[in-house]
Design a protein around this motif. Structure first.
Motif, PDB file in Angstrom:
ATOM      1  N   ARG A  92       0.843  -1.200   0.000  1.00 23.25           N
ATOM      2  CA  ARG A  92       0.000   0.000   0.000  1.00 23.25           C
ATOM      3  C   ARG A  92       0.879   1.252   0.000  1.00 23.25           C
ATOM      4  O   ARG A  92       0.611   2.224  -0.706  1.00 23.25           O
ATOM      5  CB  ARG A  92      -0.929   0.010   1.208  1.00 23.25           C
ATOM      6  CG  ARG A  92      -1.912   1.168   1.198  1.00 23.25           C
ATOM      7  CD  ARG A  92      -2.850   1.148   2.386  1.00 23.25           C
ATOM      8  NE  ARG A  92      -3.580  -0.102   2.541  1.00 23.25           N
ATOM      9  CZ  ARG A  92      -4.721  -0.385   1.929  1.00 23.25           C
ATOM     10  NH1 ARG A  92      -5.257   0.478   1.095  1.00 23.25           N
ATOM     11  NH2 ARG A  92      -5.322  -1.538   2.149  1.00 23.25           N
ATOM     12  N   CYS A  93       1.941   1.209   0.755  1.00 17.71           N
ATOM     13  CA  CYS A  93       2.869   2.337   0.806  1.00 17.71           C
ATOM     14  C   CYS A  93       3.524   2.559  -0.564  1.00 17.71           C
ATOM     15  O   CYS A  93       3.651   3.701  -1.015  1.00 17.71           O
ATOM     16  CB  CYS A  93       3.928   2.069   1.877  1.00 17.71           C
ATOM     17  SG  CYS A  93       4.987   3.452   2.223  1.00 17.71           S
ATOM     18  N   GLU A  95       2.278   1.770  -3.477  1.00 20.80           N
ATOM     19  CA  GLU A  95       1.249   2.336  -4.363  1.00 20.80           C
ATOM     20  C   GLU A  95       1.089   3.831  -4.110  1.00 20.80           C
ATOM     21  O   GLU A  95       0.994   4.619  -5.053  1.00 20.80           O
ATOM     22  CB  GLU A  95      -0.090   1.630  -4.148  1.00 20.80           C
ATOM     23  CG  GLU A  95      -0.162   0.245  -4.716  1.00 20.80           C
ATOM     24  CD  GLU A  95      -1.501  -0.424  -4.415  1.00 20.80           C
ATOM     25  OE1 GLU A  95      -2.434   0.247  -3.916  1.00 20.80           O
ATOM     26  OE2 GLU A  95      -1.616  -1.630  -4.692  1.00 20.80           O
ATOM     27  N   ALA A  96       1.033   4.207  -2.846  1.00 22.46           N
ATOM     28  CA  ALA A  96       0.878   5.617  -2.492  1.00 22.46           C
ATOM     29  C   ALA A  96       2.075   6.419  -2.993  1.00 22.46           C
ATOM     30  O   ALA A  96       1.917   7.551  -3.477  1.00 22.46           O
ATOM     31  CB  ALA A  96       0.716   5.776  -0.986  1.00 22.46           C
ATOM     32  N   LEU A  97       3.242   5.847  -2.909  1.00 23.25           N
ATOM     33  CA  LEU A  97       4.453   6.531  -3.348  1.00 23.25           C
ATOM     34  C   LEU A  97       4.445   6.755  -4.858  1.00 23.25           C
ATOM     35  O   LEU A  97       4.863   7.806  -5.340  1.00 23.25           O
ATOM     36  CB  LEU A  97       5.679   5.719  -2.933  1.00 23.25           C
ATOM     37  CG  LEU A  97       7.037   6.358  -3.129  1.00 23.25           C
ATOM     38  CD1 LEU A  97       7.119   7.700  -2.414  1.00 23.25           C
ATOM     39  CD2 LEU A  97       8.128   5.435  -2.635  1.00 23.25           C
ATOM     40  N   GLU A  98       3.936   5.777  -5.591  1.00 25.56           N
ATOM     41  CA  GLU A  98       3.863   5.919  -7.046  1.00 25.56           C
ATOM     42  C   GLU A  98       2.934   7.055  -7.452  1.00 25.56           C
ATOM     43  O   GLU A  98       3.145   7.711  -8.468  1.00 25.56           O
ATOM     44  CB  GLU A  98       3.402   4.600  -7.673  1.00 25.56           C
ATOM     45  CG  GLU A  98       4.436   3.501  -7.599  1.00 25.56           C
ATOM     46  CD  GLU A  98       3.886   2.145  -8.001  1.00 25.56           C
ATOM     47  OE1 GLU A  98       2.775   2.085  -8.578  1.00 25.56           O
ATOM     48  OE2 GLU A  98       4.570   1.140  -7.733  1.00 25.56           O
ATOM     49  N   ASP A  99       1.901   7.277  -6.656  1.00 24.25           N
ATOM     50  CA  ASP A  99       0.921   8.330  -6.954  1.00 24.25           C
ATOM     51  C   ASP A  99       1.220   9.646  -6.255  1.00 24.25           C
ATOM     52  O   ASP A  99       0.422  10.587  -6.339  1.00 24.25           O
ATOM     53  CB  ASP A  99      -0.485   7.859  -6.546  1.00 24.25           C
ATOM     54  CG  ASP A  99      -0.928   6.621  -7.308  1.00 24.25           C
ATOM     55  OD1 ASP A  99      -0.443   6.426  -8.440  1.00 24.25           O
ATOM     56  OD2 ASP A  99      -1.732   5.846  -6.762  1.00 24.25           O
ATOM     57  N   LEU A 100       2.338   9.734  -5.555  1.00 21.57           N
ATOM     58  CA  LEU A 100       2.642  10.919  -4.759  1.00 21.57           C
ATOM     59  C   LEU A 100       2.959  12.129  -5.633  1.00 21.57           C
ATOM     60  O   LEU A 100       3.928  12.127  -6.384  1.00 21.57           O
ATOM     61  CB  LEU A 100       3.809  10.646  -3.812  1.00 21.57           C
ATOM     62  CG  LEU A 100       4.232  11.795  -2.908  1.00 21.57           C
ATOM     63  CD1 LEU A 100       3.087  12.181  -1.972  1.00 21.57           C
ATOM     64  CD2 LEU A 100       5.470  11.413  -2.109  1.00 21.57           C
TER      65      LEU A 100
END
Length: 154
Positions: A92-93, A95-100
């Motif tokens: 999840r982290c 994924e969030a980093l890719e969309d940051l």
């Protein structure tokens, strides 16, 4: 009481002398240790399989086997999470980093940072010029710190 796993079990390279089957505190301690190792690897954006590959490259066969066992167990863990429609926290982290993409009015201030893992550095880098690092040190030793305010080991 029989010991788990039996000698033919695939996790024997990882646990040659496992706790007794009903020794829940011992099994819990093993689980906590594995979680901590997983967390440490994830902070460097690595997985058990990456360590296994390094061990193989260094011809450390026994270590490679142990890390392969961990990688296999981790894959089973991911499969179980997927089956229950859950996602692993480190995934999840990622994924969030890719969309940051920080908003224009967002900024990041780092205070007293000594060391950052790869994951944290990636977050800091996403802020680019909107990141300020505060270092409590004399200006004449500024070369002892990198662009993120971390201590340069040399």
């Amino acid at each position: 009481m029989r010991s788990v796993p039996p000698p033919s079990d695939p996790i024997t390279p990882l646990l040659p002398r496992p706790p007794e089957y009903y020794d829940w505190p011992a099994w819990h301690e093993i689980a906590v240790t594995l979680r901590d190792v997983s967390d440490e690897l994830a902070s460097e954006m690595l997985a058990f399989g990456d360590v296994a590959k390094c061990a193989m490259a260094l011809q450390m066969d026994r270590e490679a086997t142990r890390w392969e066992v961990l990688d296999s167990l981790y894959e089973r863990y991911l499969d179980r999470l997927k089956a229950s429609k859950r996602i692993e926290p480190h995934a999840r982290c990622q994924e969030a980093l890719e969309d940051l993409e920080p908003d224009e009015d967002e900024s990041l201030v780092l205070v007293g940072v000594v060391d950052l893992g790869r994951l944290q550095r990636k977050v800091v880098s996403a802020f680019g010029d909107d990141c300020t690092t505060l270092i409590h040190a004399p200006v004449d030793i500024e070369k002892g710190f990198d662009e993120h305010g971390c201590v340069v080991p040399e």
